[in-house]
Design an enzyme around this catalytic site. Structure first.
Site, PDB file in Angstrom:
ATOM      1  N   SER A 236       0.842  -1.192   0.000  1.00 49.75           N
ATOM      2  CA  SER A 236       0.000   0.000   0.000  1.00 49.75           C
ATOM      3  C   SER A 236       0.889   1.258   0.000  1.00 49.75           C
ATOM      4  O   SER A 236       1.696   1.440  -0.912  1.00 49.75           O
ATOM      5  CB  SER A 236      -0.937  -0.045   1.205  1.00 49.75           C
ATOM      6  N   ASP A 463      -8.808  -4.577  -5.719  1.00 48.04           N
ATOM      7  CA  ASP A 463      -8.292  -3.819  -4.575  1.00 48.04           C
ATOM      8  C   ASP A 463      -9.114  -2.550  -4.366  1.00 48.04           C
ATOM      9  O   ASP A 463      -9.241  -1.733  -5.276  1.00 48.04           O
ATOM     10  CB  ASP A 463      -6.824  -3.461  -4.814  1.00 48.04           C
ATOM     11  N   HIS A 493      -7.098  -5.995  -0.327  1.00 46.60           N
ATOM     12  CA  HIS A 493      -6.007  -5.024  -0.350  1.00 46.60           C
ATOM     13  C   HIS A 493      -4.708  -5.759  -0.052  1.00 46.60           C
ATOM     14  O   HIS A 493      -4.375  -6.041   1.090  1.00 46.60           O
ATOM     15  CB  HIS A 493      -6.279  -3.942   0.688  1.00 46.60           C
TER      16      HIS A 493
END
Length: 524
Positions: A236, A463, A493
């Site tokens: 991320s 995602d 995610h």
């Protein structure tokens, strides 16, 4: 349906030695030697010896909880602090303490080096994050010391503090999607108060957080750990941090993976709009799954549009009248929206989203409130970690844009088009840095890294938080011959921790054996 202790526990489960100061005072009258400056000061910091010791229980700023459990085979976690310059423009000046954690490689004879993890946020504690997910990385631990850290401003690394727990309870319950001038004024006043609290409690640190400084910390860490190259696993926001590192230190990149990729070409508005679309896509996929289960689905509606209508209707009712939550705390519209978003980060959470929406329809907001608390870093005792304070400090230090409430309001139509459920919430959030006391640095990060070693760039088609298109944008921005795109056709995610064997085998072969996959590899 009251939230059970088991449900709450599942939600919260899924979300010190310093550098020697120099010469000692012998009581004489001679002047102290001048402190080194520039590269000499960094060289001195790079020569510091870390003294590792058993990890203490996480601090409140890190999220609390027990000390990390031993690893398979009885290996224990070790923690320490590393000194880094507060200001890299003056590396011989004041320093900051960065908290580190490691688990040593199990096959010492075939050890490659250290693998440094950043789990995202920005604002997430790596010192607590790495032990939480360590079981997924046991294969990698055979040849790497697993290492993570609290980036500057996070957790035990000079963690940014803004407001008290009681004040944060009130702040997160506010209406962040105002409908009239009075509500807009209330939100503006709250943002101003929050920013002032950050300045009052952490003012000297605020100019020195941010992604570029964190990337420089990574390179200092590499040197202190004794590695010629940085072997890196970024998830991320960790992909943005990794990209900035590759730009600043392309020749120092070792084997690196970017998973759940932030689009480096996006500014504040483009990034927020992409997230609105990503969360809407994930919600649509959740609704499709619910519809496919027929009568087993607890939500009203025979198609995706009807389930979405149910959710938007529930949120509208919560804006008028919050419902019972946990203890004496109510579930507001803002918290419900936040809770829905939190549940979309992982397919494993879909069951809680379904249960939470069904319960909220019946007047019980406990489960959605627990999901919202998980995102905001609030534990069952009412204490907040500093994840959201650090998130604000890092984002507002990174990005130049300062949208007023009026400017955010002008952009609402585009956000509502992108997401009927999340559009208003994310559109108004553009104004979150409007009162920040420190200026930002860039419109978007520069991640061009000519000459860097191949970096695996792993995107997930479903995602919600870092939409799939970000992976292709990262590959293009890194430059020719650097980014190697790998696709996971799935939900959630982050791909490596999804349990998909194709993804894990591809990544493990790269990290452990140096096998770079073919660009365009797809895992299903």
């Amino acid at each position: 349906m009251p939230i059970s202790a088991a449900q709450r526990a599942a939600l919260f489960a899924l979300s010190a030695v310093l550098l020697a100061a120099g010469c000692s005072d012998d009581g004489g009258t001679a002047s102290e030697p001048a402190k080194p400056t520039g590269s000499a000061a960094l060289d001195q910091l790079a020569a510091q010896e870390l003294e590792w010791s058993p990890c203490p229980a996480p601090s409140a700023a890190q999220g609390g909880g027990p000390s990390p459990s031993p690893l398979p085979g009885g290996a224990t976690w070790e923690c320490t602090f590393m000194q880094a310059p507060r200001d890299y423009a003056d590396p011989g000046g004041e320093t900051v303490e960065l908290a580190l954690i490691r688990a040593r490689a199990s096959d010492r004879n075939n050890r490659i080096g250290s693998m440094v993890f950043n789990f995202g946020g920005p604002g997430g504690s790596g010192v607590t994050g790495l032990p939480s997910f360590a079981a997924d990385y046991e294969k990698l631990r055979t040849r790497y010391d697993l290492v993570s850290f609290d980036p500057r401003g996070v957790g035990r690394s000079e963690g940014v503090e803004c407001e008290s727990d009681q004040a944060l309870d009130a702040y997160y319950a506010l209406d962040f999607t105002p409908d009239d001038t009075a509500e807009e004024r209330t939100l503006s006043d709250a943002q101003k108060k929050y920013a002032a609290g950050c300045e009052d409690n952490s003012g000297p640190m605020l100019p020195h957080v941010g992604t570029e400084n964190a990337a420089r910390d990574l390179d200092l860490m590499r040197r202190v750990l004794g590695d010629d190259k940085l072997h890196y696993f970024g998830i991320s926001y960790g992909t943005e941090l990794g990209g900035v590192y590759a730009h600043l230190f392309p020749k120092n990149v070792g084997r690196a993976l970017f998973d759940a990729v932030v689009d480096p070409s996006a500014g504040t508005e483009e990034g927020a709009l992409g997230q609105a679309q990503g969360f809407q896509l994930a919600l649509d996929n959740f609704a499709k799954d619910c519809v496919s289960r027929g009568d087993e689905c607890a939500l009203p509606g025979s198609n995706v549009a009807e389930i979405q209508s149910f959710i938007t209707g529930l949120l509208a009712e919560l804006e008028k009248k919050p419902i019972a939550g946990i203890g004496d705390r109510k579930l507001t519209q803002t918290q419900a929206t936040n809770g829905i978003a939190q549940a979309l980060y992982s397919r494993e959470f879909w069951q809680y989203l379904e249960q939470g929406l069904e319960a909220a329809e019946g007047g019980d907001g406990g489960l959605l409130l627990a999901l919202s608390d998980s995102m905001n870093g609030r534990d069952e005792n009412g204490h907040y970690s500093n994840i959201q304070a650090a998130n604000a400090a890092i984002n507002c230090r990174d990005f130049k844009e300062r949208y007023t409430l009026g400017q955010a309001k002008e952009r609402l139509p585009e956000f509502r088009k992108a997401s009927p459920v999340f559009g208003d919430y994310m559109g108004w959030a553009l104004s979150s840095c409007s009162q920040w006391p420190v200026p930002g640095g860039w419109e978007h990060p520069d991640v061009s890294a000519p000459g860097a070693a191949p970096i695996l760039v792993l995107g997930t088609t479903g995602d919600p938080a870092t939409p799939y298109a970000g992976a292709r944008a990262m590959v293009e921005a890194l430059g020719k011959g650097v980014g190697v795109e790998v696709t996971y056709r799935g939900e959630g995610h982050g791909a490596y921790n999804s349990g998909n064997k194709c993804v894990q085998n591809t990544v493990n072969a790269y990290f452990l054996d140096g096998k770079v996959p073919a660009a365009g590899t797809v895992c299903k």
